[in-house]
Design a protein around this motif. Structure first.
Motif, PDB file in Angstrom:
ATOM      1  N   PHE B 117     -36.047  14.653  47.258  1.00 17.42           N
ATOM      2  CA  PHE B 117     -36.067  13.531  47.105  1.00 17.42           C
ATOM      3  C   PHE B 117     -35.093  13.012  45.792  1.00 17.42           C
ATOM      4  O   PHE B 117     -34.920  13.787  44.911  1.00 17.42           O
ATOM      5  CB  PHE B 117     -37.393  12.591  47.016  1.00 17.42           C
ATOM      6  CG  PHE B 117     -38.396  13.349  46.419  1.00 17.42           C
ATOM      7  CD1 PHE B 117     -38.190  13.272  45.007  1.00 17.42           C
ATOM      8  CD2 PHE B 117     -39.300  14.169  47.022  1.00 17.42           C
ATOM      9  CE1 PHE B 117     -39.246  13.742  44.124  1.00 17.42           C
ATOM     10  CE2 PHE B 117     -40.097  14.711  46.033  1.00 17.42           C
ATOM     11  CZ  PHE B 117     -40.075  14.669  44.590  1.00 17.42           C
ATOM     12  N   ASP B 118     -34.378  11.540  45.996  1.00 18.65           N
ATOM     13  CA  ASP B 118     -33.676  11.183  44.761  1.00 18.65           C
ATOM     14  C   ASP B 118     -34.554  10.511  43.839  1.00 18.65           C
ATOM     15  O   ASP B 118     -35.771  10.383  44.059  1.00 18.65           O
ATOM     16  CB  ASP B 118     -32.741   9.915  45.264  1.00 18.65           C
ATOM     17  CG  ASP B 118     -31.406  10.665  45.692  1.00 18.65           C
ATOM     18  OD1 ASP B 118     -31.434  11.622  45.415  1.00 18.65           O
ATOM     19  OD2 ASP B 118     -30.647   9.883  46.368  1.00 18.65           O
ATOM     20  N   ARG B 119     -34.268  10.418  42.530  1.00 20.24           N
ATOM     21  CA  ARG B 119     -35.086   9.982  41.448  1.00 20.24           C
ATOM     22  C   ARG B 119     -35.422   8.757  41.688  1.00 20.24           C
ATOM     23  O   ARG B 119     -36.847   8.242  41.561  1.00 20.24           O
ATOM     24  CB  ARG B 119     -34.283   9.955  40.296  1.00 20.24           C
ATOM     25  CG  ARG B 119     -34.673   9.806  39.047  1.00 20.24           C
ATOM     26  CD  ARG B 119     -33.693   9.765  37.799  1.00 20.24           C
ATOM     27  NE  ARG B 119     -33.919   9.486  36.651  1.00 20.24           N
ATOM     28  CZ  ARG B 119     -33.158   9.248  35.640  1.00 20.24           C
ATOM     29  NH1 ARG B 119     -31.798   9.586  35.844  1.00 20.24           N
ATOM     30  NH2 ARG B 119     -33.431   8.833  34.346  1.00 20.24           N
ATOM     31  N   GLN B 120     -34.730   7.958  42.379  1.00 16.05           N
ATOM     32  CA  GLN B 120     -35.378   6.645  42.645  1.00 16.05           C
ATOM     33  C   GLN B 120     -36.080   6.460  43.645  1.00 16.05           C
ATOM     34  O   GLN B 120     -37.045   5.677  43.658  1.00 16.05           O
ATOM     35  CB  GLN B 120     -34.022   5.539  43.008  1.00 16.05           C
ATOM     36  CG  GLN B 120     -33.991   4.234  43.008  1.00 16.05           C
ATOM     37  CD  GLN B 120     -34.656   3.625  41.521  1.00 16.05           C
ATOM     38  OE1 GLN B 120     -34.131   4.256  40.588  1.00 16.05           O
ATOM     39  NE2 GLN B 120     -35.607   2.904  41.225  1.00 16.05           N
ATOM     40  N   GLU B 121     -36.137   7.195  44.768  1.00 15.40           N
ATOM     41  CA  GLU B 121     -37.018   7.268  45.883  1.00 15.40           C
ATOM     42  C   GLU B 121     -38.475   7.549  45.030  1.00 15.40           C
ATOM     43  O   GLU B 121     -39.401   6.817  45.429  1.00 15.40           O
ATOM     44  CB  GLU B 121     -37.039   8.438  46.612  1.00 15.40           C
ATOM     45  CG  GLU B 121     -35.883   7.959  48.003  1.00 15.40           C
ATOM     46  CD  GLU B 121     -35.888   9.414  48.809  1.00 15.40           C
ATOM     47  OE1 GLU B 121     -36.868   9.602  49.693  1.00 15.40           O
ATOM     48  OE2 GLU B 121     -34.651  10.118  48.587  1.00 15.40           O
ATOM     49  N   LEU B 122     -38.356   8.467  44.248  1.00 14.55           N
ATOM     50  CA  LEU B 122     -39.792   8.738  43.721  1.00 14.55           C
ATOM     51  C   LEU B 122     -40.372   7.687  43.031  1.00 14.55           C
ATOM     52  O   LEU B 122     -41.660   7.368  43.118  1.00 14.55           O
ATOM     53  CB  LEU B 122     -39.632  10.206  42.677  1.00 14.55           C
ATOM     54  CG  LEU B 122     -40.911  10.444  41.883  1.00 14.55           C
ATOM     55  CD1 LEU B 122     -41.818  11.025  43.010  1.00 14.55           C
ATOM     56  CD2 LEU B 122     -40.268  11.789  41.055  1.00 14.55           C
ATOM     57  N   ILE B 123     -39.445   7.226  42.118  1.00 18.22           N
ATOM     58  CA  ILE B 123     -39.987   6.044  41.216  1.00 18.22           C
ATOM     59  C   ILE B 123     -40.634   4.960  42.134  1.00 18.22           C
ATOM     60  O   ILE B 123     -41.598   4.238  41.760  1.00 18.22           O
ATOM     61  CB  ILE B 123     -38.883   5.442  40.051  1.00 18.22           C
ATOM     62  CG1 ILE B 123     -38.172   6.787  39.380  1.00 18.22           C
ATOM     63  CG2 ILE B 123     -39.222   4.437  39.376  1.00 18.22           C
ATOM     64  CD1 ILE B 123     -39.228   7.244  38.349  1.00 18.22           C
ATOM     65  N   ASP B 124     -39.778   4.544  43.046  1.00 17.27           N
ATOM     66  CA  ASP B 124     -40.079   3.569  44.254  1.00 17.27           C
ATOM     67  C   ASP B 124     -41.638   3.843  44.543  1.00 17.27           C
ATOM     68  O   ASP B 124     -42.601   2.919  44.668  1.00 17.27           O
ATOM     69  CB  ASP B 124     -38.979   3.263  45.168  1.00 17.27           C
ATOM     70  CG  ASP B 124     -37.838   2.751  44.587  1.00 17.27           C
ATOM     71  OD1 ASP B 124     -37.891   2.088  43.624  1.00 17.27           O
ATOM     72  OD2 ASP B 124     -36.712   2.735  45.444  1.00 17.27           O
ATOM     73  N   VAL B 125     -41.817   4.866  45.044  1.00 21.25           N
ATOM     74  CA  VAL B 125     -43.042   5.388  45.611  1.00 21.25           C
ATOM     75  C   VAL B 125     -44.121   4.971  44.724  1.00 21.25           C
ATOM     76  O   VAL B 125     -45.123   4.910  45.016  1.00 21.25           O
ATOM     77  CB  VAL B 125     -43.127   6.749  46.386  1.00 21.25           C
ATOM     78  CG1 VAL B 125     -44.327   7.265  46.856  1.00 21.25           C
ATOM     79  CG2 VAL B 125     -41.959   6.830  47.694  1.00 21.25           C
ATOM     80  N   ILE B 126     -43.893   5.670  43.436  1.00 22.80           N
ATOM     81  CA  ILE B 126     -44.848   5.838  42.480  1.00 22.80           C
ATOM     82  C   ILE B 126     -45.397   4.483  41.976  1.00 22.80           C
ATOM     83  O   ILE B 126     -46.528   3.974  42.070  1.00 22.80           O
ATOM     84  CB  ILE B 126     -44.618   6.536  41.241  1.00 22.80           C
ATOM     85  CG1 ILE B 126     -44.432   8.069  41.388  1.00 22.80           C
ATOM     86  CG2 ILE B 126     -45.410   6.324  40.084  1.00 22.80           C
ATOM     87  CD1 ILE B 126     -43.767   8.783  40.439  1.00 22.80           C
ATOM     88  N   LYS B 127     -44.441   3.531  41.897  1.00 24.41           N
ATOM     89  CA  LYS B 127     -44.683   2.138  41.717  1.00 24.41           C
ATOM     90  C   LYS B 127     -45.352   1.266  42.759  1.00 24.41           C
ATOM     91  O   LYS B 127     -46.446   0.747  42.488  1.00 24.41           O
ATOM     92  CB  LYS B 127     -43.212   1.338  41.489  1.00 24.41           C
ATOM     93  CG  LYS B 127     -42.691   1.591  40.011  1.00 24.41           C
ATOM     94  CD  LYS B 127     -41.479   0.451  39.987  1.00 24.41           C
ATOM     95  CE  LYS B 127     -40.754   0.609  38.521  1.00 24.41           C
ATOM     96  NZ  LYS B 127     -39.362   0.312  38.520  1.00 24.41           N
ATOM     97  N   GLU B 128     -45.019   1.842  44.067  1.00 21.37           N
ATOM     98  CA  GLU B 128     -46.053   1.139  44.876  1.00 21.37           C
ATOM     99  C   GLU B 128     -47.498   1.717  45.093  1.00 21.37           C
ATOM    100  O   GLU B 128     -48.141   0.654  45.324  1.00 21.37           O
ATOM    101  CB  GLU B 128     -45.143   1.589  46.348  1.00 21.37           C
ATOM    102  CG  GLU B 128     -45.559   0.888  47.562  1.00 21.37           C
ATOM    103  CD  GLU B 128     -44.754   1.247  48.656  1.00 21.37           C
ATOM    104  OE1 GLU B 128     -45.613   1.475  49.642  1.00 21.37           O
ATOM    105  OE2 GLU B 128     -43.549   1.458  48.783  1.00 21.37           O
ATOM    106  N   LEU B 129     -47.558   2.935  44.891  1.00 26.95           N
ATOM    107  CA  LEU B 129     -48.761   3.438  44.888  1.00 26.95           C
ATOM    108  C   LEU B 129     -49.722   2.873  43.783  1.00 26.95           C
ATOM    109  O   LEU B 129     -50.801   2.506  43.845  1.00 26.95           O
ATOM    110  CB  LEU B 129     -48.947   4.917  44.834  1.00 26.95           C
ATOM    111  CG  LEU B 129     -48.143   5.724  46.097  1.00 26.95           C
ATOM    112  CD1 LEU B 129     -48.296   7.368  45.685  1.00 26.95           C
ATOM    113  CD2 LEU B 129     -49.231   5.557  47.119  1.00 26.95           C
TER     114      LEU B 129
END
Lengths: 495, 132
Positions: B117-129
């Motif tokens: 996954f891309d860095r941004q994808e990961l950050i987005d998911v973490i923020k959401e969680l």
């Protein structure tokens, strides 16, 4: 001749002839003997009675001394019946009838039997007393008429016996033919059966019960044979068909197994590949961040990231083939709107010169499917068809219809079951493929195109998608004529 | 500052995730397996655990279950490379990571991501969680 004697008719006639050859002469002899005896006895009795009467008359005439009466009596012996000789022998003289034609004195001393001496005359002596004197009346009777009568009777007997024999032979011949004709017919019929001509019904045209029964039994045997023959042939055909189906199924199973194991292998490779891509992507991202945005190195690292993303796409396609990347749930949906929608997109993607035709039935039942994957499948198949056309004049035809898969067809493909299916067919009039290509066309990275023109994954992805949908791909192709891909997707149960 | 524990048996993945997350402003600890991860969680506590799903020793799904038993409020993100556990030829039912991901979700994971996954994808998911 020996051959004819060995037939039923010949034997019967021969036997009859033999019996008659023994019986007829014996019968003739017996009949002739009986008739001869009685005729001769009657002749002799008549003669003796006549002799006695004339003897008495002569005795009386002598008593009265009437010699004229004696002569008259002798003449009467000549006149009555078959008299040929009449004489009275005294001791010293001989008185004969004046009517006698012959003067011959017969050589007789006593009574003779009928027919003896061969002179055709029956002689007899009657003693006549004349006072103290003794005379002998001698009479002769003609045997010839009686002999002639007897001969005529014998002839009649022979005629009757011969006629009887001939009649018996004719009757026997007729009886034999009654038996032999149907026998011959049955013989021909069973000969025909032995030659394998078993389809004609057997029915002997005979009035004889035995023959009719024999014929009926033979007919039963024949029809049993025909039935058995038919059953055997049917069984053989069924076995051959089952064997052919088994071989086809085996081939398809082997093919499916190879693809399956390839998918497993590819899935494993993809897994490791993704684990390697992850740090490449992120490390590169981190490194790029350190650099000024417009520097060449940052630009290069951006390209590395793009390449890593391309590699990710590739590995996802491999996973699609291997069915390992199941995300969306399958949902019950109508195929025709999905296909129509995908076709609009495909028309936009393909060059305008490509003749893309469509026959989409609206009466196709719903299937359990992943809409995105169905679209992907159609795009890949159309892309494949387009490449098969490779600039030739021709067309691509997409059709959707509902079919009922029969048992015999389902038996050839591991995934197919008898029942209702939606069939999506993509056919092209392109260059087609040979057998080897058809065998390998769904393998990942198998491509017939030049390096760089295709990934060799398009049809692998199609295969993966179809397998995920519990469907089956039926591929037919002929080099130079074109290719048909038929995708069978099971209709969703009505719930 | 939110605390994140990363559990992955591959050192490179652990390391790069740690760097990415630290740069994004999180407090990050790493562990090389399920057992170590849970020990670390007990010792340090965390707002979010990111765990690989296929690991030697205690696998990701078991790890998720154990964390869920004791730490109700810790968010869990499960990551995995697509594909099979190992190239097991001629074994039609080789376990797919997709199956693992979905069982991890059933075991109580809050989110899943498929590698790479891309860095941004990961950050987005973490923020959401973490915002939930």
């Amino acid at each position: 001749m020996a051959g004819r004697m060995n037939t039923v008719g010949g034997r019967l006639v021969l036997m009859l002839l033999l019996i008659h050859a023994v019986l007829m002469p014996a019968l003739f002899i017996a009949l002739a003997t009986v008739i001869d005896r009685s005729t001769m006895n009657a002749f002799v009795d008549d003669a003796r009675i006549e002799g006695r009467i004339i003897g008495d008359g002569v005795e009386n005439a002598l008593e009265s001394g009437d010699s004229g009466a004696v002569e008259q009596l002798l003449d009467s012996a000549m006149l009555s019946g078959h008299g040929v000789y009449a004489a009275l022998q005294f001791q010293d003289r001989l008185v004969t009838s004046s009517m006698m034609t012959s003067e011959d004195v017969p050589r007789f001393e006593e009574d003779f039997d009928f027919g003896e001496h061969g002179d055709n005359t029956y002689y007899m002596s009657v003693p006549v007393s004349h006072g103290d004197e003794f005379a002998i009346l001698r009479l002769g009777f003609d045997e010839l008429p009686t002999q002639q009568n007897l001969a005529a009777v014998r002839q009649t007997i022979i005629l009757i016996l011969v006629a009887y024999t001939v009649l018996a032979l004719v009757a026997t011949g007729y009886m034999a033919s009654l038996v032999v004709r149907p026998l011959k017919w049955l013989g021909r019929a069973s000969h025909a059966i032995s030659r394998g001509e078993v389809d004609k019904e057997l029915k002997a045209n005979s009035e004889l019960r035995e023959i009719r029964e024999l014929s009926a039994d033979l007919e039963t045997m024949r029809s049993n044979l025909v039935g058995m023959n038919a059953r055997l042939q049917k069984e053989i055909a069924e076995r051959e068909q089952a064997e052919a189906e088994r071989r086809t199924l085996e081939r398809h199973l082997r093919h499916a197994q190879r693809l399956e194991s390839l998918g497993t292998l590819a899935g494993g490779v993809a897994h490791e590949f993704n684990n390697v891509l992850q740090p490449i992507l992120l490390y590169t991202d981190l490194a790029r961040e350190e650099l000024p945005k417009d520097s060449e190195t940052a630009d290069n690292l951006g390209k590395v990231m793009d390449l890593a993303r391309r590699a990710k796409k590739l590995s996802n396609q491999i996973l699609a083939f291997g069915r390992q990347d199941i995300e969306a749930e399958l949902e019950v949906a109508e195929l025709s709107p999905i296909i129509v929608n995908a076709l609009t997109m495909i028309r936009a993607l393909l060059p305008a010169s490509v003749d893309l035709r469509a026959e989409i039935s609206n009466d196709v039942g719903a299937v359990r499917c992943d809409e995105a994957q169905i679209k992907q499948l159609l795009v890949n198949l159309c892309n494949n068809a387009y490449q098969a056309l490779s600039g030739r004049d021709g067309y691509i035809n997409v059709s959707l219809k509902e079919v009922i898969v029969p048992e015999v067809f389902a038996a050839k493909y591991p995934k197919l079951r008898a029942g209702e299916y939606a069939v999506l067919e993509v056919s092209d009039t392109g260059h087609g493929m040979d057998r080897d290509t058809m065998e390998r066309v769904f393998e990942p990275f198998f491509t017939t195109q030049q390096v760089g023109e295709g990934t060799g994954l398009g049809l692998s992805v199609v295969h993966g998608i179809v397998m995920r949908h519990d469907g089956e791909i039926v591929l037919s192709s002929e080099p130079g004529k074109g290719t048909h891909f038929r995708i069978y997707l099971p209709l969703a149960d009505d719930e | 500052m939110a605390k994140i524990i990363v559990i992955d048996d591959e050192e490179d993945v652990r390391d790069v995730l740690k760097q990415v997350l630290q740069r994004a402003g999180y407090d990050v600890s790493v562990a090389s397996g399920g057992k170590e991860g849970i020990e670390l969680l007990q010792k340090e506590g965390a707002d979010l655990v990111i765990t690989d799903v296929i690991m030697p020793g205690i696998d990701g799904v078991t790890t998720v279950k154990k964390i869920r038993e004791k730490f109700r409020n810790t968010r869990i993100l499960v990551i995995s490379g697509g594909g099979n556990v190992a190239p097991r030829s001629y074994e039609p039912d080789a376990i797919s990571t997709t199956a693992f991901l979905s069982s991890a979700k059933n075991a109580g994971a809050d989110g899943t991501l498929t590698k790479p996954f891309d860095r941004q994808e990961l950050i987005d998911v973490i923020k959401e969680l973490l915002d939930d």
